[in-house]
Scaffold this motif. Structure first.
Motif, short mmCIF file in Angstrom:
data_model
loop_
_atom_site.label_atom_id
_atom_site.label_comp_id
_atom_site.label_asym_id
_atom_site.label_seq_id
_atom_site.Cartn_x
_atom_site.Cartn_y
_atom_site.Cartn_z
N LYS A 15 0.91 3.69 -2.98
CA LYS A 15 -0.30 4.51 -3.02
C LYS A 15 -0.24 5.63 -1.99
CE LYS A 15 -3.21 0.65 -4.50
NZ LYS A 15 -4.31 -0.25 -4.11
N LEU A 75 0.81 -1.22 0.00
CA LEU A 75 0.00 0.00 0.00
C LEU A 75 0.84 1.27 0.00
CD1 LEU A 75 -2.64 -1.03 2.69
CD2 LEU A 75 -2.72 -1.36 0.21
N THR A 108 -6.60 3.84 1.79
CA THR A 108 -6.00 3.06 0.72
C THR A 108 -5.97 1.61 1.15
OG1 THR A 108 -4.14 2.85 -0.80
CG2 THR A 108 -3.61 3.46 1.46
#
Length: 107
Positions: free
Chosen positions: A89, A86, A105
Motif C-alpha cells: 500500500k 502494509l 495506511t
C-alpha cells in the motif's frame, strides 16, 4: 524521491522498498532527535518522504508547510511482521503522493 524510515520502524522494512532511495534514521545517526529537528534535518539532506508509526506526527508538526510527504503506518505493533503487509500500500501511495500531505495506511 528520498525516503526516510523513522527509528521506531524496524530497519529490515527497508527491503520492502527495494529499488527506491531509502535510509533509516539509525543509519544516519539521527536517533533520538525530536520530530521537529528530524524533519528539518530531512529537508536539509533532500529527503522528501517520511515513513513512521508515530500517529502523532501530523498533529505535532506543520506537514503542509514542510512540503514533506508523511506516511503513517497503522498496525497493532511496530514489529516487522505487522508492518510488512502494509508496504504494498505504501508503494501505491508513493506513486501519487503530494508534498505537504499525510497518508495513513493500516490493516
Amino acid at each position: 524521491m528520498r525516503i526516510l524510515l523513522d527509528e521506531c520502524t524496524p530497519r529490515p522494512l527497508m527491503r520492502e522498498l527495494a529499488g527506491l532511495d531509502v535510509a533509516h534514521v539509525l543509519d544516519l545517526g539521527w536517533q533520538g532527535r525530536k520530530n521537529g529537528v528530524l524533519l528539518a534535518s530531512m529537508l536539509e539532506e533532500g529527503f522528501t518522504v517520511f515513513i513512521t508509526v508515530d500517529r502523532n506526527v501530523p498533529y505535532q508538526q506543520n506537514i503542509p508547510a514542510s512540503g514533506l510527504v508523511v506516511v503513517v503506518l497503522e498496525a497493532p505493533k511496530n514489529r516487522l511482521a505487522d508492518l510488512r503487509p502494509l508496504m504494498a500500500k505504501v508503494r501505491v501511495i508513493l506513486e501519487t503522493a503530494q508534498p505537504g500531505q499525510v497518508y495513513r495506511t493500516g490493516v
